[in-house]
Design a protein around this motif. Structure first.
Motif, short mmCIF file in Angstrom:
data_model
loop_
_atom_site.label_atom_id
_atom_site.label_comp_id
_atom_site.label_asym_id
_atom_site.label_seq_id
_atom_site.Cartn_x
_atom_site.Cartn_y
_atom_site.Cartn_z
N LEU A 195 71.45 4.43 -79.35
CA LEU A 195 70.94 4.01 -78.05
C LEU A 195 70.94 2.48 -77.94
O LEU A 195 71.29 1.93 -76.88
N ALA A 196 70.57 1.81 -79.02
CA ALA A 196 70.56 0.34 -79.01
C ALA A 196 71.96 -0.21 -78.82
O ALA A 196 72.18 -1.17 -78.06
N VAL A 197 72.95 0.40 -79.49
CA VAL A 197 74.34 -0.05 -79.35
C VAL A 197 74.83 0.18 -77.93
O VAL A 197 75.45 -0.70 -77.31
N GLN A 198 74.54 1.36 -77.39
CA GLN A 198 74.97 1.67 -76.02
C GLN A 198 74.32 0.72 -75.00
O GLN A 198 75.00 0.22 -74.09
N ALA A 199 73.04 0.47 -75.18
CA ALA A 199 72.34 -0.41 -74.24
C ALA A 199 72.87 -1.84 -74.33
O ALA A 199 73.05 -2.51 -73.30
N THR A 200 73.14 -2.28 -75.56
CA THR A 200 73.66 -3.64 -75.73
C THR A 200 75.03 -3.79 -75.08
O THR A 200 75.31 -4.77 -74.37
N LEU A 201 75.92 -2.83 -75.35
CA LEU A 201 77.25 -2.90 -74.77
C LEU A 201 77.21 -2.83 -73.24
O LEU A 201 77.92 -3.57 -72.54
N SER A 202 76.37 -1.96 -72.72
CA SER A 202 76.24 -1.84 -71.26
C SER A 202 75.73 -3.14 -70.65
O SER A 202 76.22 -3.59 -69.61
#
Length: 517
Positions: free
Chosen positions: A243-250
């Motif tokens: 979730l942290a990776v997805q939120a950062t990329l988004s």
């Protein structure tokens, strides 16, 4: 014998007070309604259950329309041979007067609505820092022709005087364009620097804040919407690391898109020129156009600004150090920008063209003493210990593994940051300019004419005195008004200041020597 006849000289009466163009009524009303849109939407949603939302929002919209109409109806201005005068207000009357010989900058701006009705907003800078509203005068409602004539009359002191701003200008001479020297023009390739300006992050925060305000004031339940429920379910079913990776990329992608869009909107059509009279003229903008003219006598230096992300891609921007310009509002919104984010080599060339010498931008700077380096590494060491202690405490408390890991990486990054902060320090006297550099998050190299320095301040904290260093601050009426050289050798600071401005410190030095004797 009759006495000689004395003829009194004719007095020229001041022109009558003039209302703003009637088309400004539409600009004011539409602008007020747009600014009130969040409150109107909140009222509409809040009154949805009782069926009175449309009534409440209509009443609020009517109040906004009445406010815009009143502002137009109570505003008058006139331009005499010596002054620009403005009066406004219904319950609280205000009258502002700016002498024409005090005007140092002219900022002509046209929002999309202004362009639709064929009007502009002219802002006159008076040579002082314009952080406060009372230190400038704005004529909101002149035609582009009137604005151009007013700018020419004020800054170039045409014999016709400022009164001619109300008249239509004569046809442009074919020789006028040849009198301008183009210093820079936007290269579409520069748009690649847009994602590294982070203006999109501020835009995202503003939109998020607006949405939060509307939701709170209207008492809206987000769970009513399928999209919100879908995001919440996804967060619940996804591991924290993913979730942290997805939120950062988004977030990175969204900020990059918004920053690029902001770059295009702010700087499309950018052009920097110098006129035959010596004034510097900047024009830019896609939807909202902006043209700023700076009197050459008031342009006393430049600032080469390199924010961290922009520096990583070898980019920089150039900011004017001048009197009468707004500072501290961001280069995209302020009138002090001389070059948008662009290749650093281009920024150095533009700074050299504005200063009429390339020495301030390319000359080597004096390094600061080792004590300055020790101070930065000492602070970094203390910060590392503190961050590491917090990371350990969170790990013991069974916090998510990502949090202590993030804190550990932050602690490791503090060491190179300390080194970069020291490497950024530097100062010099070059070609009549006081050149100083500092900063890591935003590295700034400022070249200020020594003739513009009106005083020096020497500041030393208890820790600085123990280390044998001091901060030398040059005070001026331009730009940020204070430009400092951090952690100079205490023995070097006063001689350096005396060399930069001979005689300015002599009375104090003589007084000090007398007291010592």
């Amino acid at each position: 014998m009759s006495e000689p006849l004395t003829v009194e000289p004719a007095t020229i009466a001041d022109p009558p007070w003039t209302r703003l163009n009637i088309r400004m009524l539409l600009v004011n009303v539409v602008g007020d309604v747009i600014r009130a849109a969040p409150a109107l939407l909140a009222l509409l949603l809040a009154g949805g259950r009782s069926g009175q939302g449309a009534v409440w929002s209509s009443v609020a919209a009517g109040i906004a329309v009445l406010a815009g109409t009143t502002r137009w109806a109570t505003t008058r201005y006139r331009i005499t041979g010596a002054q620009v005068q403005l009066r406004t207000g219904l319950l609280r009357r205000r009258r502002m007067t700016v002498p024409l010989d005090r005007v140092r900058t002219v900022d002509v701006q046209a929002t999309l609505m202004h362009r639709f009705v064929g009007l502009t907003r002219v802002r006159l800078g008076t040579g002082r820092s314009d952080n406060e509203k009372e230190r400038h005068l704005t004529l909101d409602g002149l035609s582009p022709e009137q604005a151009a004539r007013l700018r020419a009359d004020v800054l170039h002191r045409h014999p016709a005087g400022a009164e001619s701003a109300e008249a239509e200008p004569p046809a442009a001479s074919p020789a006028v364009p040849a009198q301008e020297v183009e210093l820079a023009r936007l290269d579409p390739a520069w748009i690649r620097y847009g994602p590294f300006t982070l203006t999109g992050f501020l835009t995202l925060l503003a939109v998020a804040g607006l949405a939060w305000r509307v939701i709170n004031e209207a008492h809206v339940n987000p769970d009513r919407y399928a999209a919100v429920r879908g995001v919440r379910n996804h967060v619940h079913d996804t591991s924290p690391v993913v979730l942290a990776v997805q939120a950062t990329l988004s977030l990175v992608v969204l900020v990059a898109i918004l920053s690029t869009a902001g770059y295009v909107l702010a700087f499309w059509g950018f052009r920097l020129t110098r006129t035959a009279e010596g004034t510097v003229h900047v024009s830019r903008g896609l939807l909202t156009t902006r043209a700023t003219t700076i009197e050459s006598r008031r342009l006393r230096g430049v600032e080469l600004s390199e924010p961290l992300l922009l520096r990583l891609v070898r980019g920089a921007r150039v900011i004017a150090v001048a009197t009468g310009l707004r500072v501290g509002r961001g280069a995209e919104r302020g009138g002090e920008i001389l070059l948008p984010p662009a290749p650093k080599a281009v920024a150095v060339d533009v700074a050299a063209a504005v200063c009429r010498t390339d020495q301030p931008g390319v000359a080597s700077l004096r390094p600061h003493p080792e004590a300055a380096q020790r101070r930065r590494f000492t602070r970094a060491g203390l910060a590392v210990v503190g961050v590491a202690a917090v990371a350990v405490a969170l790990a013991v408390q069974d916090a998510p593994a990502a949090v202590p890991l993030l804190l550990g990486l932050t602690a490791v990054a503090l060491v190179p940051v300390a080194f970069d902060r020291y490497r950024s320090l530097g100062h010099a006297l070059v070609a009549g300019f006081f050149v100083v550099r500092e900063g890591t998050i935003v590295r700034r190299r400022v070249a200020l004419e020594t003739e513009a320095i009106i005083g020096w301040n020497l500041r030393s904290s208890w820790f600085q005195r123990r280390a044998g260093v001091t901060t030398l601050v040059a005070t001026t009426a331009c730009g940020r008004q204070k430009y400092r050289a951090l952690d100079l050798s205490a023995a070097e600071a006063v001689p350096f200041a005396e060399t930069a401005t001979p005689g300015l410190l002599t009375p104090f030095l003589e007084t000090s020597d007398t007291a010592a004797g």
